[in-house]
Design a protein around this motif. Structure first.
Motif, PDB file in Angstrom:
ATOM      1  N   SER A  91     -14.113  47.580  27.784  1.00  7.72           N
ATOM      2  CA  SER A  91     -14.291  48.797  28.200  1.00  7.72           C
ATOM      3  C   SER A  91     -14.835  49.756  27.001  1.00  7.72           C
ATOM      4  CB  SER A  91     -12.700  49.521  28.236  1.00  7.72           C
ATOM      5  OG  SER A  91     -11.893  49.427  27.296  1.00  7.72           O
ATOM      6  N   ILE A  92     -15.115  51.068  27.337  1.00  8.40           N
ATOM      7  CA  ILE A  92     -15.467  51.832  26.299  1.00  8.40           C
ATOM      8  C   ILE A  92     -15.089  53.195  26.750  1.00  8.40           C
ATOM      9  CG2 ILE A  92     -17.689  51.956  27.603  1.00  8.40           C
ATOM     10  CD1 ILE A  92     -19.105  52.314  24.940  1.00  8.40           C
ATOM     11  N   GLU A  93     -14.655  54.016  25.727  1.00  2.00           N
ATOM     12  CA  GLU A  93     -14.247  55.462  25.803  1.00  2.00           C
ATOM     13  C   GLU A  93     -15.001  56.174  24.955  1.00  2.00           C
ATOM     14  OE1 GLU A  93      -9.927  56.301  26.264  1.00  2.00           O
ATOM     15  OE2 GLU A  93      -9.679  54.219  25.938  1.00  2.00           O
ATOM     16  N   PHE A  94     -15.426  57.483  25.736  1.00  2.00           N
ATOM     17  CA  PHE A  94     -16.603  58.414  25.002  1.00  2.00           C
ATOM     18  C   PHE A  94     -16.109  59.738  25.243  1.00  2.00           C
ATOM     19  CE2 PHE A  94     -18.331  57.363  29.107  1.00  2.00           C
ATOM     20  CZ  PHE A  94     -18.769  58.307  29.736  1.00  2.00           C
ATOM     21  N   VAL A  95     -16.638  60.761  24.763  1.00  2.00           N
ATOM     22  CA  VAL A  95     -16.552  61.893  24.948  1.00  2.00           C
ATOM     23  C   VAL A  95     -17.907  62.670  25.168  1.00  2.00           C
ATOM     24  CG1 VAL A  95     -15.979  64.612  23.931  1.00  2.00           C
ATOM     25  CG2 VAL A  95     -14.688  62.292  23.449  1.00  2.00           C
ATOM     26  N   TYR A  96     -17.753  63.492  26.376  1.00  2.00           N
ATOM     27  CA  TYR A  96     -19.172  64.079  26.892  1.00  2.00           C
ATOM     28  C   TYR A  96     -18.757  65.414  27.223  1.00  2.00           C
ATOM     29  CZ  TYR A  96     -23.238  65.168  29.542  1.00  2.00           C
ATOM     30  OH  TYR A  96     -24.520  65.769  29.701  1.00  2.00           O
ATOM     31  N   LYS A  97     -19.552  66.474  26.496  1.00  2.00           N
ATOM     32  CA  LYS A  97     -19.047  67.688  26.820  1.00  2.00           C
ATOM     33  C   LYS A  97     -17.687  68.261  26.618  1.00  2.00           C
ATOM     34  CE  LYS A  97     -23.536  68.717  29.256  1.00  2.00           C
ATOM     35  NZ  LYS A  97     -24.103  69.250  30.751  1.00  2.00           N
ATOM     36  N   ASP A  98     -17.093  67.766  25.633  1.00  2.00           N
ATOM     37  CA  ASP A  98     -15.776  68.002  25.334  1.00  2.00           C
ATOM     38  C   ASP A  98     -14.618  67.406  26.286  1.00  2.00           C
ATOM     39  OD1 ASP A  98     -16.402  69.417  23.042  1.00  2.00           O
ATOM     40  OD2 ASP A  98     -16.612  71.326  24.386  1.00  2.00           O
ATOM     41  N   ARG A  99     -15.091  66.524  27.127  1.00  2.00           N
ATOM     42  CA  ARG A  99     -14.099  65.702  28.027  1.00  2.00           C
ATOM     43  C   ARG A  99     -14.412  64.098  27.971  1.00  2.00           C
ATOM     44  NH1 ARG A  99     -13.661  68.908  33.822  1.00  2.00           N
ATOM     45  NH2 ARG A  99     -12.715  70.698  33.103  1.00  2.00           N
ATOM     46  N   ASN A 100     -13.269  63.644  27.916  1.00  2.00           N
ATOM     47  CA  ASN A 100     -13.203  62.067  27.929  1.00  2.00           C
ATOM     48  C   ASN A 100     -13.244  61.290  29.156  1.00  2.00           C
ATOM     49  OD1 ASN A 100     -12.166  63.272  25.292  1.00  2.00           O
ATOM     50  ND2 ASN A 100     -10.074  61.815  25.531  1.00  2.00           N
ATOM     51  N   TYR A 101     -13.919  60.136  28.943  1.00  2.00           N
ATOM     52  CA  TYR A 101     -14.270  59.276  29.942  1.00  2.00           C
ATOM     53  C   TYR A 101     -14.016  57.941  29.693  1.00  2.00           C
ATOM     54  CZ  TYR A 101     -16.585  63.511  31.667  1.00  2.00           C
ATOM     55  OH  TYR A 101     -16.864  64.699  32.257  1.00  2.00           O
ATOM     56  N   LYS A 102     -13.846  57.067  30.512  1.00  2.00           N
ATOM     57  CA  LYS A 102     -13.738  55.588  30.284  1.00  2.00           C
ATOM     58  C   LYS A 102     -14.474  54.766  31.188  1.00  2.00           C
ATOM     59  CE  LYS A 102     -10.206  51.837  29.650  1.00  2.00           C
ATOM     60  NZ  LYS A 102      -8.600  51.524  29.791  1.00  2.00           N
ATOM     61  N   LEU A 103     -14.932  53.893  30.737  1.00  2.00           N
ATOM     62  CA  LEU A 103     -15.597  52.770  31.747  1.00  2.00           C
ATOM     63  C   LEU A 103     -15.072  51.514  31.307  1.00  2.00           C
ATOM     64  CD1 LEU A 103     -19.440  53.500  30.895  1.00  2.00           C
ATOM     65  CD2 LEU A 103     -18.446  53.819  33.137  1.00  2.00           C
ATOM     66  N   ASN A 104     -14.870  50.561  32.524  1.00  2.00           N
ATOM     67  CA  ASN A 104     -14.376  49.355  32.395  1.00  2.00           C
ATOM     68  C   ASN A 104     -15.400  48.399  32.073  1.00  2.00           C
ATOM     69  OD1 ASN A 104     -11.751  49.972  32.326  1.00  2.00           O
ATOM     70  ND2 ASN A 104     -11.583  50.499  34.513  1.00  2.00           N
ATOM     71  N   VAL A 105     -16.302  48.617  31.404  1.00  2.00           N
ATOM     72  CA  VAL A 105     -17.448  47.379  31.068  1.00  2.00           C
ATOM     73  C   VAL A 105     -17.793  47.741  29.627  1.00  2.00           C
ATOM     74  CG1 VAL A 105     -18.468  47.362  33.310  1.00  2.00           C
ATOM     75  CG2 VAL A 105     -19.057  49.316  31.846  1.00  2.00           C
ATOM     76  N   SER A 106     -18.102  46.838  28.811  1.00  2.00           N
ATOM     77  CA  SER A 106     -18.775  46.887  27.596  1.00  2.00           C
ATOM     78  C   SER A 106     -20.118  47.354  27.444  1.00  2.00           C
ATOM     79  CB  SER A 106     -18.458  45.750  26.712  1.00  2.00           C
ATOM     80  OG  SER A 106     -19.552  44.620  27.158  1.00  2.00           O
ATOM     81  N   GLY A 107     -20.609  47.747  26.289  1.00  2.00           N
ATOM     82  CA  GLY A 107     -22.117  48.056  25.996  1.00  2.00           C
ATOM     83  C   GLY A 107     -22.158  49.744  25.859  1.00  2.00           C
TER      84      GLY A 107
END
Length: 445
Positions: free
Chosen positions: A255-271
């Motif tokens: 997985s990968i978690e990130f912040v974009y425009k002050d909001r958190n998102y998560k993807l269940n894939v790598s990279g």
């Protein structure tokens, strides 16, 4: 999707030969092997065959009508209820498909880019489906025929349509855009895929920007920032993003978690490269009126499709990463960087093949991939193909064992001897290398 003979004739400008019930409805079929009496057969010309060769066969199987283009003689074919004579059958196919889309009137998102098109298309579809029924291009159906198949498979109640647009030269995306007429266009990136055909990154950008040629006055372009896009886009209504638009919170092999425009998102894939793919989907979702929770839920549901980073576990516990659908210098670097920086506690094996359509740049880009590998710990590097020898020449590092394979069977034999429960193996090459056959044999054996 069915159309009356009268509608088809009007949309395509066809000459109707023989009498028929003009109000009777038919589907369009281009495959002579599955034709039914409820279909009109539309023969297409390809590099290896001409569908006109099968007209007599479809008539014998019960087909009641067919198209024929102006370059073929009617008397060569058996008579049936009606024949539609047109200048060009592919053009007729595109016109019918576009007519079918106009019936449904879905908000249409067109997706292109040098790499990651299919991933973005899938992510966008996952996101939009949280709001309403969404239809998308199947697999890699990103050329004229694939576009027609996608549009004609609309069921009629879709709110959103996501179409992938590929190209190998100038003018090809322009044709797709003409008949798809996207409301929102996405250019995921401008890279070096097909540089052997187009000659420069600027020409590649110019070709990709053709997706904006038929945007409506209020149409939107969502794009990874690039000066050439600014130069060649036909719209000024653009949302740009780039590698500085986000911050990584956490990243592992799942997985990968990130912040974009002050909001958190998560993807269940790598990279990390998938973050930019996700941002394109986020911006499409925002433009289509989705809320934050809908977008978050859609992104979490995305999973890679076969041959694009999908993972397979062998019976002995080894992990295979199937990323061999295609490869260009940008996707090769992204895939290698992710793999080599993620699986630090396992035996790392690279199986790499040639990248195609690089023209005079082919040696440079293969050596560039090799230089990237130099910076990481790799247990085994297996190369197959004439160009991949340049990868191994540049990658040669002290602790890496290199193996240059003559063919697929050599690779299979070699991997069977070295791959164990601690191994993770990345497969990456252009489609012509058929690395998926190696994976298939390893799974079977």
């Amino acid at each position: 999707m069915k159309f009356s003979v009268a509608e088809i004739a009007e949309v395509t400008g066809a000459e109707v030969v023989h009498s028929a019930d003009m109000d009777e409805y038919f589907s369009i079929c281009t495959d002579s092997r599955i034709i039914t009496p409820e279909d009109i057969y539309l023969p297409l010309r390809g590099e290896r065959f001409d569908g006109h060769s099968f007209i007599n066969n479809v008539v014998e199987s019960g087909c009641r009508g067919y198209f024929v283009d102006k370059n073929h003689v009617l008397s060569d074919y058996k008579k049936t209820d009606f024949v539609l004579r047109v200048d060009d059958t592919l053009s007729a196919y595109l016109k019918i498909a576009s007519f079918g889309k106009d019936r449904v009137k879905p908000l249409t998102v067109g997706v292109t880019g040098s790499s990651g098109k299919t991933t973005v298309k899938e992510m966008v579809s996952c996101v939009l489906s949280k709001k309403a029924k969404t239809h998308k291009s199947l697999l890699n159906h990103n050329n004229e025929i694939g576009l027609c198949q996608t549009l004609l498979s609309l069921e009629g109640d879709e709110k959103f349509l996501v179409v992938e647009m590929g190209m190998r030269g100038l003018g090809e995306i322009d044709l797709l855009a003409k008949y798809a007429r996207p409301d929102i266009a996405v250019i995921n990136n401008i890279g070096t895929a097909h540089i052997g055909r187009l000659g420069s990154v600027e020409n590649i950008a110019k070709a990709k920007c053709e997706i904006t040629n038929y945007l409506s006055k209020d149409g939107l372009l969502i794009a990874c920032e690039n000066d050439f896009i600014k130069k060649y886009s036909k719209t000024e209504n653009i949302v740009f993003y780039n590698s500085k638009s986000y911050d990584i919170l956490s990243m592992d092999e799942d997985s990968i978690e990130f912040v974009y425009k002050d909001r958190n998102y998560k993807l269940n894939v790598s990279g990390e490269y998938n973050v930019l793919n996700a941002i394109a989907a986020i911006e499409v979702g925002v433009a289509c009126g989705l809320g934050y929770e809908e977008i978050v839920c859609g992104l979490r549901e995305y999973t890679p499709i076969e041959k694009r980073g999908s993972r397979i576990e062998l019976k002995n516990g080894a992990m295979l990463i199937n990323d061999c659908y295609n490869a260009n210098p940008d996707s090769m670097k992204a895939s290698l960087s992710t793999f080599l920086s993620t699986y630090n506690n396992r035996k790392k094996v690279l199986v790499l093949g040639d990248m195609g359509e690089l023209g005079e740049h082919e040696e440079f880009y293969h050596r560039e991939a090799g230089r990237l590998i130099r910076n990481y710990d790799v247990d085994y590097l297996v190369v197959i193909g004439e160009l991949s020898k340049f990868i191994s020449e540049e990658a040669g590092v002290k602790n890496t064992k290199c193996f240059s394979a003559g063919d697929i069977d050599n690779v299979v034999s070699f991997l069977k001897n070295i791959v164990d429960k601690d191994s993770v193996v990345l497969f990456k090459a252009s489609r012509v290398m058929k690395l998926e056959e190696i994976i298939k044999k390893l799974v079977e054996e």
